[in-house]
Design an enzyme around this catalytic site. Structure first.
Site, PDB file in Angstrom:
ATOM      1  N   ASP A  29      67.009  28.006   5.943  1.00 14.07           N
ATOM      2  CA  ASP A  29      66.481  27.666   7.236  1.00 14.07           C
ATOM      3  C   ASP A  29      65.463  27.123   6.578  1.00 14.07           C
ATOM      4  OD1 ASP A  29      64.393  27.042   8.411  1.00 14.07           O
ATOM      5  OD2 ASP A  29      65.764  28.051  10.211  1.00 14.07           O
ATOM      6  N   ILE A  30      65.050  25.609   6.448  1.00 18.36           N
ATOM      7  CA  ILE A  30      63.501  25.104   5.103  1.00 18.36           C
ATOM      8  C   ILE A  30      62.224  25.486   5.861  1.00 18.36           C
ATOM      9  CG2 ILE A  30      63.650  22.675   7.276  1.00 18.36           C
ATOM     10  CD1 ILE A  30      64.358  22.855   3.655  1.00 18.36           C
ATOM     11  N   HIS A  93      73.898  27.872  16.039  1.00 18.46           N
ATOM     12  CA  HIS A  93      73.627  28.390  14.771  1.00 18.46           C
ATOM     13  C   HIS A  93      73.094  30.083  15.357  1.00 18.46           C
ATOM     14  CE1 HIS A  93      70.004  26.125  16.305  1.00 18.46           C
ATOM     15  NE2 HIS A  93      69.374  26.772  15.630  1.00 18.46           N
ATOM     16  N   HIS A  95      70.680  32.173  13.558  1.00 12.31           N
ATOM     17  CA  HIS A  95      69.661  33.246  11.997  1.00 12.31           C
ATOM     18  C   HIS A  95      69.900  34.260  11.640  1.00 12.31           C
ATOM     19  CE1 HIS A  95      66.389  30.136  13.218  1.00 12.31           C
ATOM     20  NE2 HIS A  95      67.034  29.634  14.920  1.00 12.31           N
TER      21      HIS A  95
HETATM   22  P1  5GP Z   1      66.678  26.943  16.859  1.00 11.82           P
HETATM   23  O1  5GP Z   1      67.001  25.456  17.568  1.00 11.82           O
HETATM   24  O2  5GP Z   1      67.176  28.040  16.853  1.00 11.82           O
HETATM   25  O3  5GP Z   1      64.805  26.898  17.344  1.00 11.82           O
HETATM   26  O4  5GP Z   1      65.387  26.816  15.544  1.00 11.82           O
HETATM   27  C1  5GP Z   1      66.395  25.629  14.548  1.00 11.82           C
HETATM   28  C2  5GP Z   1      65.642  25.629  13.353  1.00 11.82           C
HETATM   29  O5  5GP Z   1      66.716  25.189  11.880  1.00 11.82           O
HETATM   30  C3  5GP Z   1      64.799  26.280  12.365  1.00 11.82           C
HETATM   31  O6  5GP Z   1      64.298  27.351  12.083  1.00 11.82           O
HETATM   32  C4  5GP Z   1      64.349  24.958  11.757  1.00 11.82           C
HETATM   33  O7  5GP Z   1      63.142  25.514  10.631  1.00 11.82           O
HETATM   34  C5  5GP Z   1      65.579  24.991  10.842  1.00 11.82           C
HETATM   35  N1  5GP Z   1      66.083  23.267  11.020  1.00 11.82           N
HETATM   36  C6  5GP Z   1      65.328  22.404  11.452  1.00 11.82           C
HETATM   37  N2  5GP Z   1      66.357  21.127  10.503  1.00 11.82           N
HETATM   38  C7  5GP Z   1      66.612  21.917   9.630  1.00 11.82           C
HETATM   39  C8  5GP Z   1      66.526  20.743   8.034  1.00 11.82           C
HETATM   40  O8  5GP Z   1      67.244  19.560   7.518  1.00 11.82           O
HETATM   41  N3  5GP Z   1      67.730  21.552   7.578  1.00 11.82           N
HETATM   42  C9  5GP Z   1      67.359  22.804   7.355  1.00 11.82           C
HETATM   43  N4  5GP Z   1      67.972  24.010   6.200  1.00 11.82           N
HETATM   44  N5  5GP Z   1      67.058  23.962   8.404  1.00 11.82           N
HETATM   45  C10 5GP Z   1      66.484  23.217   9.493  1.00 11.82           C
END
Ligand code: 5GP
Length: 131
Positions: A29-30, A93, A95
């Site tokens: 995660d970035i 996804h 985590h």
């Molecule tokens: P959620 O959809 O579970 O609320 O959050 C999406 C997760 O994806 C976040 O923790 C965010 O930091 C991560 N994320 C979003 N865009 C990117 C990306 O382009 N690259 C990576 N490695 N992680 C990402």
């Protein structure tokens, strides 16, 4: 249009890859909650995690189990926590977050700022433990 995660799988957007098989892809995660915070995604583009088929969810969970074991070896912790949120990126996804306490799983916590070299070293450390 492809999701940002599909573009990562295709290699059109760079990522710090941790593990991969024919169905799933794991990468850092970035905006990590902790060193080793990893996302596991299906290569098939599905928005809502619970819209995956029974077989896909079962296989994805087994894949995530092996990624979690590699994270725990590379970054010793009490447990690796798992969360499914998916409100930000419309591509299912999981985590995986190394935890020393339950508070480490709070997504409202400030995220770590890591350098590219640190991300690379973390991904390599986990990849080296993945079996
Ligand atoms: P959620 O959809 O579970 O609320 O959050 C999406 C997760 O994806 C976040 O923790 C965010 O930091 C991560 N994320 C979003 N865009 C990117 C990306 O382009 N690259 C990576 N490695 N992680 C990402």
């Amino acid at each position: 249009m492809a999701t940002i995660f599909s573009m990562i799988v295709a290699g059109d957007i760079p990522s710090y890859k941790v593990a991969e098989n024919d169905q799933f892809y794991a990468f850092l995660d970035i905006n990590p909650l902790a060193k080793g915070h990893t996302l596991v995604i299906p290569k098939r583009e599905v928005d809502y995690f619970f819209d995956l088929t029974d077989e896909e969810i079962a296989a994805m969970q087994v894949f995530a189990k092996h990624v979690a074991a590699a994270i725990k070896e590379a970054f010793p912790c009490k447990k690796v926590g798992q969360a499914v949120l998916g409100l930000e990126v419309p591509h299912a996804h999981i985590h995986l977050v190394p935890m020393q306490s339950e508070k480490d799983m709070l997504f409202s916590n400030p995220k770590l700022k890591l350098t590219p070299e640190e991300f690379k070293a973390i991904a390599e450390a986990i990849a080296n433990k993945f079996v």
